[in-house]
Design an enzyme around this catalytic site. Structure first.
Site, short mmCIF file in Angstrom:
data_model
loop_
_atom_site.label_atom_id
_atom_site.label_comp_id
_atom_site.label_asym_id
_atom_site.label_seq_id
_atom_site.Cartn_x
_atom_site.Cartn_y
_atom_site.Cartn_z
N LYS A 59 -27.94 1.47 -17.16
CA LYS A 59 -29.18 0.90 -16.60
C LYS A 59 -30.46 1.51 -17.17
O LYS A 59 -31.43 0.81 -17.37
CB LYS A 59 -29.19 1.06 -15.08
CG LYS A 59 -28.24 0.07 -14.40
CD LYS A 59 -28.32 0.18 -12.89
CE LYS A 59 -27.35 -0.81 -12.26
NZ LYS A 59 -27.30 -0.71 -10.82
N ASP A 96 -31.57 -4.68 -7.96
CA ASP A 96 -30.89 -3.82 -6.97
C ASP A 96 -31.74 -3.70 -5.71
O ASP A 96 -31.21 -3.71 -4.59
CB ASP A 96 -30.69 -2.40 -7.53
CG ASP A 96 -29.52 -2.32 -8.50
OD1 ASP A 96 -28.68 -3.24 -8.52
OD2 ASP A 96 -29.45 -1.33 -9.26
N1 LIG Z 1 -23.93 -2.35 -3.87
C1 LIG Z 1 -24.55 -2.47 -5.02
O1 LIG Z 1 -25.00 -3.54 -5.41
C2 LIG Z 1 -24.76 -1.26 -5.87
C3 LIG Z 1 -25.82 -1.20 -6.80
C4 LIG Z 1 -25.99 -0.03 -7.56
C5 LIG Z 1 -25.10 1.03 -7.41
N2 LIG Z 1 -24.08 0.91 -6.50
C6 LIG Z 1 -23.13 2.02 -6.29
O2 LIG Z 1 -23.86 3.19 -6.01
C7 LIG Z 1 -23.18 4.33 -6.50
C8 LIG Z 1 -24.15 5.18 -7.33
O3 LIG Z 1 -24.52 4.41 -8.47
P1 LIG Z 1 -25.69 4.90 -9.46
O4 LIG Z 1 -25.90 3.81 -10.44
O5 LIG Z 1 -26.86 5.39 -8.68
O6 LIG Z 1 -24.95 6.15 -10.15
P2 LIG Z 1 -25.63 7.39 -10.91
O7 LIG Z 1 -26.94 6.99 -11.50
O8 LIG Z 1 -24.56 7.92 -11.78
O9 LIG Z 1 -25.93 8.46 -9.72
C9 LIG Z 1 -24.89 9.09 -9.04
C10 LIG Z 1 -25.44 9.88 -7.86
O10 LIG Z 1 -24.33 10.44 -7.15
C11 LIG Z 1 -24.51 11.85 -7.03
N3 LIG Z 1 -23.23 12.55 -7.05
C12 LIG Z 1 -22.24 12.41 -7.96
N4 LIG Z 1 -21.21 13.25 -7.67
C13 LIG Z 1 -21.59 13.93 -6.55
C14 LIG Z 1 -20.98 14.93 -5.75
N5 LIG Z 1 -19.76 15.41 -6.04
N6 LIG Z 1 -21.64 15.39 -4.66
C15 LIG Z 1 -22.85 14.90 -4.36
N7 LIG Z 1 -23.50 13.97 -5.07
C16 LIG Z 1 -22.87 13.48 -6.16
C17 LIG Z 1 -25.36 12.22 -8.22
O11 LIG Z 1 -25.96 13.48 -7.97
P3 LIG Z 1 -26.39 14.43 -9.21
O12 LIG Z 1 -27.78 13.97 -9.62
O13 LIG Z 1 -26.36 15.79 -8.62
O14 LIG Z 1 -25.38 14.23 -10.30
C18 LIG Z 1 -26.35 11.05 -8.25
O15 LIG Z 1 -27.35 11.22 -7.28
C19 LIG Z 1 -21.98 3.80 -7.28
O16 LIG Z 1 -20.86 3.87 -6.42
C20 LIG Z 1 -22.35 2.36 -7.55
O17 LIG Z 1 -21.22 1.52 -7.67
C21 LIG Z 1 -23.90 -0.19 -5.74
#
Ligand SMILES: NC(=O)c1ccc[n+]([C@@H]2O[C@H](COP(=O)([O-])OP(=O)(O)OC[C@H]3O[C@@H](n4cnc5c(N)ncnc54)[C@H](OP(=O)(O)O)[C@@H]3O)[C@@H](O)[C@H]2O)c1
Length: 268
Positions: A59, A96
């Site tokens: 993204k 989003d």
């Molecule tokens: N429903 C929907 O339409 C929709 C849309 C977008 C995303 N999502 C979902 O949202 C989730 C996140 O997506 P994203 O695009 O934001 O991913 P991302 O940019 O990779 O961000 C991941 C986030 O999770 C945190 N994290 C990862 N491992 C962790 C742990 N062990 N303990 C605590 N925090 C942790 C990361 O913290 P750090 O910064 O410390 O690494 C970061 O804040 C995914 O499951 C995705 O499928 C859903």
């Protein structure tokens, strides 16, 4: 386009709508390695695509590749949707935030952004869209908690008031007096451990939302429900994003029916 991408429910949703609206076409998952993203995006126009959605981990990188980025996506710092213009140029936007708010309002119609402090856990692409959406709707206090503190602080600096970065170890205190809690981390997703967040300090009336939709009922939502909090799952966020994407690609505002939701739900 994503890496990995085969878990995505988007092909199912879009192909259902393509058939329903009698459009000749197909929505296909494209597994694109991060170092191939620029070439893949440049291939959209010659291959005849109207556009594509962008998911993890592309993204932010995609934002730097497309020729035109609208104000919403620029503010969020990530694009979730690409539109191929008639001249073959590429425009990026972020749906989003629209999906998040539409889903929240559909599931909890009484929700108001200014009802009280919102706690957002996470500072990745999804969290950035959630924070933007809440701020745009008039949230006066957004407490942002992220495992990596610097990332939350960067986001708080970018968005300014009303966002405050809270250290990870203080996350239970961040829940005190909150009206909304949103998990925007990947924790609780299939294959990941549950989000480590005791809810003891969260008011009983606070809405608990998860943007993770695999599984639909995340451990966080189940725990919230057990103590009587109203909950909002993440599937609607994915479903509602389809509407602005279709408007941009085909000039159609498709209806997101209960039947479509049920079809996707049956696969989760
Ligand atoms: N429903 C929907 O339409 C929709 C849309 C977008 C995303 N999502 C979902 O949202 C989730 C996140 O997506 P994203 O695009 O934001 O991913 P991302 O940019 O990779 O961000 C991941 C986030 O999770 C945190 N994290 C990862 N491992 C962790 C742990 N062990 N303990 C605590 N925090 C942790 C990361 O913290 P750090 O910064 O410390 O690494 C970061 O804040 C995914 O499951 C995705 O499928 C859903």
């Amino acid at each position: 386009m994503g890496w990995p991408v085969m878990h995505s429910r988007s092909p199912m949703i879009h192909n259902h709508l393509l058939a329903k609206h009698g459009l000749a076409g197909a929505y296909v998952p494209l597994a694109i390695k991060p170092d191939q993203l620029a070439g893949a995006l440049r291939g959209l126009a010659p291959l005849g695509f109207a556009g594509c959605n962008i998911t993890i981990p592309h993204k932010q990188q995609a934002l730097a590749i497309v020729g035109e980025v609208d104000q919403v996506a620029r503010r969020i710092g990530a694009i979730s949707c690409v539109i191929v213009r008639p001249d073959g140029s590429l425009a990026g936007t972020n749906n989003d935030c629209f999906g998040f708010i539409e889903n929240l309002l559909q599931r909890q119609p009484g929700w108001r952004a200014d009802a009280g402090p919102a706690v957002v856990i996470g500072a990745g692409g999804g969290a950035r869209a959630v924070v933007y959406a809440l701020a745009e709707r008039g949230a006066r206090a957004i407490r942002l908690v992220n495992r990596t503190r610097a990332r939350a602080e960067t986001l708080a600096r970018e968005f300014g008031s009303p966002v405050t970065a809270i250290p990870w170890d203080d996350r239970d205190r961040a829940l005190e007096g909150a009206a909304l809690l949103v998990n925007a981390t990947s924790q609780g997703m299939v294959g990941q451990p549950p989000l480590e967040l005791p809810l003891d300090t969260l008011p009983g009336g606070a809405i608990v939302a998860d943007i993770v939709y695999t599984p639909l009922d995340t451990p966080l939502l189940a725990a919230a429900r057990r103590r009587g909090n109203p909950t909002v799952d993440g599937l609607g966020m994915l479903l509602h994003q389809v509407r602005p994407a279709w408007k941009a690609w085909f000039g159609i505002d498709p209806e997101i029916t209960a039947d479509l939701r049920a079809q996707v739900e049956a696969t989760l």
